[in-house]
Design a protein around this motif. Structure first.
Motif, PDB file in Angstrom:
ATOM      1  N   GLU A  12       0.838  -1.206   0.000  1.00 24.91           N
ATOM      2  CA  GLU A  12       0.000   0.000   0.000  1.00 24.91           C
ATOM      3  C   GLU A  12       0.868   1.248   0.000  1.00 24.91           C
ATOM      4  O   GLU A  12       0.632   2.194  -0.757  1.00 24.91           O
ATOM      5  CB  GLU A  12      -0.917   0.010   1.217  1.00 24.91           C
ATOM      6  CG  GLU A  12      -1.794   1.257   1.301  1.00 24.91           C
ATOM      7  CD  GLU A  12      -2.649   1.293   2.563  1.00 24.91           C
ATOM      8  OE1 GLU A  12      -3.463   2.228   2.659  1.00 24.91           O
ATOM      9  OE2 GLU A  12      -2.498   0.429   3.439  1.00 24.91           O
ATOM     10  N   LYS A  16       0.909   3.977  -3.050  1.00 27.44           N
ATOM     11  CA  LYS A  16       0.637   5.395  -2.806  1.00 27.44           C
ATOM     12  C   LYS A  16       1.807   6.258  -3.267  1.00 27.44           C
ATOM     13  O   LYS A  16       1.608   7.312  -3.869  1.00 27.44           O
ATOM     14  CB  LYS A  16       0.335   5.637  -1.325  1.00 27.44           C
ATOM     15  CG  LYS A  16      -1.038   5.155  -0.913  1.00 27.44           C
ATOM     16  CD  LYS A  16      -1.292   5.423   0.558  1.00 27.44           C
ATOM     17  CE  LYS A  16      -2.690   4.980   0.956  1.00 27.44           C
ATOM     18  NZ  LYS A  16      -2.949   5.194   2.391  1.00 27.44           N
ATOM     19  N   ALA A  19       1.893   6.285  -7.139  1.00 26.89           N
ATOM     20  CA  ALA A  19       0.785   7.093  -7.646  1.00 26.89           C
ATOM     21  C   ALA A  19       1.067   8.573  -7.430  1.00 26.89           C
ATOM     22  O   ALA A  19       0.862   9.395  -8.332  1.00 26.89           O
ATOM     23  CB  ALA A  19      -0.514   6.687  -6.946  1.00 26.89           C
ATOM     24  N   ASN A  20       1.579   8.906  -6.267  1.00 26.79           N
ATOM     25  CA  ASN A  20       1.888  10.298  -5.945  1.00 26.79           C
ATOM     26  C   ASN A  20       2.943  10.867  -6.890  1.00 26.79           C
ATOM     27  O   ASN A  20       2.841  12.007  -7.342  1.00 26.79           O
ATOM     28  CB  ASN A  20       2.352  10.407  -4.488  1.00 26.79           C
ATOM     29  CG  ASN A  20       2.517  11.843  -4.056  1.00 26.79           C
ATOM     30  OD1 ASN A  20       1.668  12.678  -4.345  1.00 26.79           O
ATOM     31  ND2 ASN A  20       3.606  12.129  -3.369  1.00 26.79           N
ATOM     32  N   LEU A  24      -1.212  10.917  -9.506  1.00 27.68           N
ATOM     33  CA  LEU A  24      -2.466  10.168  -9.610  1.00 27.68           C
ATOM     34  C   LEU A  24      -2.937   9.735  -8.230  1.00 27.68           C
ATOM     35  O   LEU A  24      -2.145   9.609  -7.305  1.00 27.68           O
ATOM     36  CB  LEU A  24      -2.271   8.909 -10.464  1.00 27.68           C
ATOM     37  CG  LEU A  24      -1.854   9.090 -11.916  1.00 27.68           C
ATOM     38  CD1 LEU A  24      -1.510   7.738 -12.530  1.00 27.68           C
ATOM     39  CD2 LEU A  24      -2.961   9.772 -12.713  1.00 27.68           C
ATOM     40  N   SER A  25      -4.224   9.463  -8.143  1.00 28.56           N
ATOM     41  CA  SER A  25      -4.736   8.833  -6.929  1.00 28.56           C
ATOM     42  C   SER A  25      -4.312   7.367  -6.966  1.00 28.56           C
ATOM     43  O   SER A  25      -4.076   6.820  -8.054  1.00 28.56           O
ATOM     44  CB  SER A  25      -6.261   8.933  -6.881  1.00 28.56           C
ATOM     45  OG  SER A  25      -6.832   8.095  -7.870  1.00 28.56           O
ATOM     46  N   PRO A  26      -4.223   6.713  -5.832  1.00 27.02           N
ATOM     47  CA  PRO A  26      -3.893   5.276  -5.848  1.00 27.02           C
ATOM     48  C   PRO A  26      -4.865   4.470  -6.705  1.00 27.02           C
ATOM     49  O   PRO A  26      -4.452   3.570  -7.434  1.00 27.02           O
ATOM     50  CB  PRO A  26      -3.971   4.869  -4.369  1.00 27.02           C
ATOM     51  CG  PRO A  26      -3.641   6.131  -3.635  1.00 27.02           C
ATOM     52  CD  PRO A  26      -4.273   7.231  -4.463  1.00 27.02           C
ATOM     53  N   ASP A  27      -6.165   4.815  -6.660  1.00 22.11           N
ATOM     54  CA  ASP A  27      -7.156   4.108  -7.485  1.00 22.11           C
ATOM     55  C   ASP A  27      -6.833   4.248  -8.969  1.00 22.11           C
ATOM     56  O   ASP A  27      -6.855   3.272  -9.719  1.00 22.11           O
ATOM     57  CB  ASP A  27      -8.564   4.638  -7.218  1.00 22.11           C
ATOM     58  CG  ASP A  27      -9.099   4.267  -5.847  1.00 22.11           C
ATOM     59  OD1 ASP A  27      -8.476   3.419  -5.170  1.00 22.11           O
ATOM     60  OD2 ASP A  27     -10.130   4.829  -5.448  1.00 22.11           O
ATOM     61  N   SER A  28      -6.544   5.471  -9.412  1.00 24.51           N
ATOM     62  CA  SER A  28      -6.224   5.707 -10.827  1.00 24.51           C
ATOM     63  C   SER A  28      -4.960   4.973 -11.226  1.00 24.51           C
ATOM     64  O   SER A  28      -4.864   4.432 -12.331  1.00 24.51           O
ATOM     65  CB  SER A  28      -6.059   7.199 -11.094  1.00 24.51           C
ATOM     66  OG  SER A  28      -7.271   7.868 -10.880  1.00 24.51           O
ATOM     67  N   TYR A  29      -3.986   4.961 -10.340  1.00 24.52           N
ATOM     68  CA  TYR A  29      -2.731   4.279 -10.624  1.00 24.52           C
ATOM     69  C   TYR A  29      -2.958   2.774 -10.790  1.00 24.52           C
ATOM     70  O   TYR A  29      -2.460   2.159 -11.731  1.00 24.52           O
ATOM     71  CB  TYR A  29      -1.722   4.551  -9.516  1.00 24.52           C
ATOM     72  CG  TYR A  29      -0.387   3.891  -9.733  1.00 24.52           C
ATOM     73  CD1 TYR A  29       0.475   4.323 -10.737  1.00 24.52           C
ATOM     74  CD2 TYR A  29       0.020   2.822  -8.934  1.00 24.52           C
ATOM     75  CE1 TYR A  29       1.696   3.710 -10.943  1.00 24.52           C
ATOM     76  CE2 TYR A  29       1.237   2.209  -9.139  1.00 24.52           C
ATOM     77  CZ  TYR A  29       2.076   2.659 -10.142  1.00 24.52           C
ATOM     78  OH  TYR A  29       3.284   2.045 -10.348  1.00 24.52           O
TER      79      TYR A  29
END
Length: 133
Positions: A12, A16, A19-20, A24-29
């Protein structure tokens, strides 16, 4: 579709962070990673194992996170605000990129041989353009 993932804490954290770095958000990534995987699987079902391997080698390069870091370091270099450690990191990423490009071109040449076409014909078919072009 909504999906709930249960991942280890360390994964996780890495998700994160990656994605950062891409903004991007973690969901988008995660969706982006899944799209890449599904596209790779769709292509591989219609090709011979040898072609699949060669195309994977052709498409291999820096990861999305590494590309973002590379671009950020280039921007810092252009702004003349690169630290010594960042310079070392930029050189290492540049070396990785060059090595990946050599492997990619070897795979392009081999795939052209397998398909019995010229390298320029294959590059056109694959939508590849020379770096200098």
């Amino acid at each position: 579709m909504n999906v709930t993932l249960i991942v280890p804490v360390e994964m996780e954290r890495k998700l994160k962070q990656a994605a950062n770095q891409l903004g991007l958000s973690p969901d988008s990534y995660i969706v982006r990673l899944l799209q890449q995987e599904l596209q790779a699987r769709a292509v591989s079902t219609r090709l011979s194992p040898e072609e699949t391997d060669l195309l994977q080698r052709i498409n291999a390069s820096l990861s999305a996170v590494e590309w973002e870091r590379y671009r950020a370091l280039l921007a810092k270099r252009n702004a003349e605000s690169l630290s010594d450690n960042e310079q070392v990191e930029l050189i290492a990423l540049s070396d990785q990129l060059e090595e990946a490009n050599v492997r990619r071109m070897e795979a392009v040449s081999e795939l052209a041989r397998v398909r019995k076409v010229t390298v320029p014909e294959l590059m056109s078919t694959l939508g590849l353009t020379p770096a200098h072009g």
